[in-house]
Design a protein around this motif. Structure first.
Motif, PDB file in Angstrom:
ATOM      1  N   ASN A   1     -12.564  -4.230 -12.976  1.00 18.35           N
ATOM      2  CA  ASN A   1     -12.292  -3.755 -11.633  1.00 18.35           C
ATOM      3  C   ASN A   1     -12.910  -4.638 -10.565  1.00 18.35           C
ATOM      4  O   ASN A   1     -13.401  -4.151  -9.560  1.00 18.35           O
TER       5      ASN A   1
ATOM      6  N   THR B   1     -13.129  -7.009  -7.402  1.00 20.19           N
ATOM      7  CA  THR B   1     -12.327  -7.146  -6.206  1.00 20.19           C
ATOM      8  C   THR B   1     -12.453  -8.538  -5.605  1.00 20.19           C
ATOM      9  O   THR B   1     -11.560  -8.997  -4.923  1.00 20.19           O
ATOM     10  N   THR B   2     -13.576  -9.218  -5.860  1.00 17.39           N
ATOM     11  CA  THR B   2     -13.832 -10.525  -5.259  1.00 17.39           C
ATOM     12  C   THR B   2     -14.349 -11.490  -6.308  1.00 17.39           C
ATOM     13  O   THR B   2     -15.195 -11.132  -7.123  1.00 17.39           O
TER      14      THR B   2
ATOM     15  N   ASP C   1     -18.002  -6.570  -7.454  1.00  9.56           N
ATOM     16  CA  ASP C   1     -17.242  -5.322  -7.342  1.00  9.56           C
ATOM     17  C   ASP C   1     -17.010  -4.988  -5.863  1.00  9.56           C
ATOM     18  O   ASP C   1     -17.308  -5.801  -4.982  1.00  9.56           O
ATOM     19  N   GLU C   2     -16.488  -3.812  -5.601  1.00  9.64           N
ATOM     20  CA  GLU C   2     -16.153  -3.425  -4.229  1.00  9.64           C
ATOM     21  C   GLU C   2     -17.377  -3.273  -3.327  1.00  9.64           C
ATOM     22  O   GLU C   2     -17.260  -3.262  -2.104  1.00  9.64           O
TER      23      GLU C   2
ATOM     24  N   GLU D   1      -7.029  -8.362 -12.142  1.00  6.71           N
ATOM     25  CA  GLU D   1      -6.611  -8.037 -10.784  1.00  6.71           C
ATOM     26  C   GLU D   1      -7.744  -8.392  -9.845  1.00  6.71           C
ATOM     27  O   GLU D   1      -8.832  -7.831  -9.929  1.00  6.71           O
ATOM     28  N   VAL D   2      -7.510  -9.346  -8.971  1.00  4.91           N
ATOM     29  CA  VAL D   2      -8.528  -9.785  -8.021  1.00  4.91           C
ATOM     30  C   VAL D   2      -7.920  -9.698  -6.624  1.00  4.91           C
ATOM     31  O   VAL D   2      -6.826 -10.188  -6.387  1.00  4.91           O
ATOM     32  N   ASN D   3      -8.655  -9.095  -5.690  1.00  7.20           N
ATOM     33  CA  ASN D   3      -8.146  -8.935  -4.332  1.00  7.20           C
ATOM     34  C   ASN D   3      -8.488 -10.110  -3.442  1.00  7.20           C
ATOM     35  O   ASN D   3      -7.768 -10.385  -2.477  1.00  7.20           O
ATOM     36  N   LEU D   4      -9.591 -10.795  -3.706  1.00 12.93           N
ATOM     37  CA  LEU D   4     -10.045 -11.873  -2.842  1.00 12.93           C
ATOM     38  C   LEU D   4     -10.678 -12.970  -3.687  1.00 12.93           C
ATOM     39  O   LEU D   4     -11.502 -12.680  -4.558  1.00 12.93           O
TER      40      LEU D   4
END
Length: 52
Positions: free
Chosen positions: A2, A4-5, A21-22, A45-48
């Motif tokens: 999980n 995110t960055t 993480d977030e 899954e990576v957001n940034l």
């Protein structure tokens, strides 16, 4: 995972990753070759992504 960055330290033959993480807490670090670097992102899954 999980994450995110992902922060990436670029070099000629190896890449150092720091996965956060977030809450910006580092949850994983990796030292990867160019080939490993490409494969590392395939199932995540990576957001940034931050590159430097």
């Amino acid at each position: 995972m999980n994450a995110t960055t992902v922060a990436v330290d670029l070099a000629k033959s190896v890449f150092q990753l720091a996965v956060a993480d977030e809450h910006w807490k580092i949850i994983e670090t990796q030292r990867l070759t160019r080939t490993q670097f490409e494969r590392w992102f395939l199932n995540r899954e990576v957001n940034l992504v931050i590159m430097g």
